[in-house]
Design an enzyme around this catalytic site. Structure first.
Site, PDB file in Angstrom:
ATOM      1  N   LYS A  14       0.791  -1.232   0.000  1.00 14.61           N
ATOM      2  CA  LYS A  14       0.000   0.000   0.000  1.00 14.61           C
ATOM      3  C   LYS A  14       0.828   1.291   0.000  1.00 14.61           C
ATOM      4  O   LYS A  14       0.481   2.258   0.674  1.00 14.61           O
ATOM      5  CB  LYS A  14      -0.940   0.016   1.215  1.00 14.61           C
ATOM      6  CG  LYS A  14      -1.964  -1.095   1.193  1.00 14.61           C
ATOM      7  CD  LYS A  14      -2.808  -1.112   2.435  1.00 14.61           C
ATOM      8  CE  LYS A  14      -2.032  -1.605   3.635  1.00 14.61           C
ATOM      9  NZ  LYS A  14      -2.877  -1.911   4.790  1.00 14.61           N
ATOM     10  N   ASP A  65      -5.353  -5.363  10.655  1.00 18.70           N
ATOM     11  CA  ASP A  65      -6.675  -4.707  10.679  1.00 18.70           C
ATOM     12  C   ASP A  65      -7.818  -5.712  10.475  1.00 18.70           C
ATOM     13  O   ASP A  65      -8.915  -5.539  11.023  1.00 18.70           O
ATOM     14  CB  ASP A  65      -6.773  -3.547   9.675  1.00 18.70           C
ATOM     15  CG  ASP A  65      -6.324  -3.892   8.268  1.00 18.70           C
ATOM     16  OD1 ASP A  65      -5.893  -5.037   8.040  1.00 18.70           O
ATOM     17  OD2 ASP A  65      -6.401  -3.009   7.385  1.00 18.70           O
TER      18      ASP A  65
HETATM   19  C1  GLC Z   1      -2.692  -5.028   2.701  1.00 24.90           C
HETATM   20  C2  GLC Z   1      -1.870  -5.510   3.888  1.00 24.90           C
HETATM   21  C3  GLC Z   1      -2.735  -6.320   4.830  1.00 24.90           C
HETATM   22  C4  GLC Z   1      -3.962  -5.525   5.229  1.00 24.90           C
HETATM   23  C5  GLC Z   1      -4.710  -5.062   3.992  1.00 24.90           C
HETATM   24  C6  GLC Z   1      -5.912  -4.190   4.332  1.00 24.90           C
HETATM   25  O1  GLC Z   1      -3.091  -6.129   1.971  1.00 24.90           O
HETATM   26  O2  GLC Z   1      -0.780  -6.277   3.428  1.00 24.90           O
HETATM   27  O3  GLC Z   1      -1.993  -6.675   5.982  1.00 24.90           O
HETATM   28  O4  GLC Z   1      -4.797  -6.291   6.033  1.00 24.90           O
HETATM   29  O5  GLC Z   1      -3.839  -4.317   3.152  1.00 24.90           O
HETATM   30  O6  GLC Z   1      -5.541  -3.024   4.986  1.00 24.90           O
END
Ligand code: GLC
Length: 453
Positions: free
Chosen positions: A159, A195
């Protein structure tokens, strides 16, 4: 007046590549199921694309958790600090959003943790708990190889983050060191969690059927309750029946498993990203990329002369200019009404758009968001089939799910079609999943240490 050509049929035809048939979705489910098994298996884990990290969370909240906790939430568009008071059947929560400037997102790990520690200390001052010793739950939403509830090694950034010196290191230690460098506040980090885990925990506090946590926001990922006997890598306390698994399914497709449904737009989003070749499934679904997928399709159709009379604008041709929130806004217009669509196009310098153009833009948005919802649904149906429980609630958070006007309905429909008959499910919007969930995980951890469990 010139001849008015209706380009919509051509555009619809071009958009067919964004349609994933049920047959293809079932093939995707088969591949994802195998990838999940690989992630869980002792001999296959190392090479597996979908990592299925253990979370070391085995107990869901029972509603009896009490006390004052701090939480940190890092990993979406915002970084937040929260203070939460858990009482009998209620909770009281205050939070503050802090920006993470771009130079910190892509700078050094030490600077990132120092910035977080500084925000924490300021927050504690503002909330008159600067002198107190408090427990903290840390929501860190990146792929983390957990070694315990308070120890996790970062596998890779996702991200848009790329802070140096953190991959391969224990993130909890990084934060502890930064707090120690300041030396002014006393904080016990009780748990680090994803999360998705936070979302599951916060929904499970109210709804005991909640056994899947899903995020469709900046990124996309899911966690679920797995039988400990299926987790070949688990080396923690024996005796507990279940374990929470953070699938990190955003990486699904990094080995080419999704190439049969990917388009030129997906490819372009990928090659111009900070992590090419990585998080392939996430790039087809989540909020960080959805708007850009739409923009790339619009650019193509403009260049083909099918849109805007063949005349784009500087902004349309600029990467990242079509925000994902535009997709939700445009699709929120009633059928035949283009008020939001017109506003968006005006913002992009495309006020020469005709009503036919607007209908086409809306169609592109629908194709991209529907595909995302269908891919997420295939993922959820895979988990539901694997868990094979009669009734499961899916706790969900994230800006795309929350703000897109049809995402929920699209998911309900598609999951019903894909899930094994007889299995019931429902989708529950989490009330602030990641923040409250972090405090709950910390609270459960404290409850256990107080009980000496
Ligand atoms: C990305 C991260 C993951 C998280 C997701 C949603 O995929 O690698 O850990 O849960 O974003 O935020």
């Amino acid at each position: 007046m010139g001849i008015v050509v209706n380009n919509l049929p051509r555009i619809r035809e071009e958009c067919e590549v964004l349609h994933i048939s049920d047959r293809q979705l079932r093939e995707i489910m088969k591949r994802l199921h195998q990838a999940l098994l690989d992630g869980l298996g002792k001999d296959t884990h190392a090479k597996s694309i979908v990592k299925c990290w253990l979370t070391y969370i085995q107990d869901l909240p029972n509603g009896k958790e009490r006390g004052k906790f701090l939480a940190l939430d890092l990993g979406g568009t915002n970084f937040r600090v929260l203070i939460i008071n858990l009482g009998a059947n209620h909770f009281d929560m205050q939070s503050k959003i802090y920006a993470i400037p771009n130079h910190i997102m892509t700078g050094s790990g030490v600077d990132l943790f120092d910035h977080i520690a500084e925000c924490l200390a300021n927050f504690m001052k503002e909330h008159n708990v600067y002198e107190e010793r408090l427990a903290l739950g840390f929501t860190f939403s990146f792929p983390l190889k957990q070694i315990g509830l308070t120890k996790g090694i970062l596998e890779r950034w996702t991200k848009g983050f790329s802070c140096s010196g953190v991959v391969g290191e224990d993130v909890v230690q990084g934060l502890k060191d930064a707090i120690a460098r300041r030396g002014d506040v006393q904080i016990d980090i009780c748990a680090i969690l994803n999360d998705t885990t936070g979302t599951l925990m916060s929904c499970a506090w109210k709804n005991h059927n909640c056994k899947i946590g899903l995020i469709v926001g900046t990124g996309s990922n899911a966690c679920y309750v797995e039988k400990t006997e299926n987790c070949e890598l688990f080396d923690g306390e024996p005796g507990k029946e279940n374990l929470l698994i953070n699938t990190e399914w955003g990486a699904f497709g990094d080995d080419g498993a999704l190439d049969f449904v990917r388009t030129e737009f997906d490819n372009e989003v990928d090659v111009s990203s900070i992590n090419p070749g990585k998080q392939v499934q996430e790039k087809m679904i989540s909020g960080m990329y959805m708007g850009e997928l739409v923009r790339l399709a619009l650019v193509k159709f403009t260049r083909m002369g099918l849109l805007f009379g063949g005349q784009g604008s500087d902004l349309l041709f600029q990467r990242g200019s079509f925000y994902t929130k535009y997709v939700s806004e445009i699709e929120s217009d009633k059928q035949g009404d283009f008020t939001s669509c017109m506003e968006v196009l005006e913002e992009l310098g495309l006020s020469h758009a005709t009503e036919a153009d607007m209908a086409a833009v809306r169609h592109v948005c629908e194709c991209v968001s529907r595909r995302a919802a269908h891919l997420v649904s295939a993922g959820i149906a895979t988990l539901l089939n694997k868990m094979d429980e009669p009734k499961v609630t899916v706790g969900i958070d994230g800006s795309v799910y929350r703000f897109h006007p049809h995402f929920h309905t699209l998911m309900c429909e598609k999951i019903s079609q894909l899930v094994r008959p007889g299995l019931q499910f429902d989708l529950m919007l989490s009330e602030d999943g990641s923040g409250r969930g972090a405090a709950l995980v910390a609270a459960v951890a404290c409850r256990q240490s107080q009980q000496g469990v």
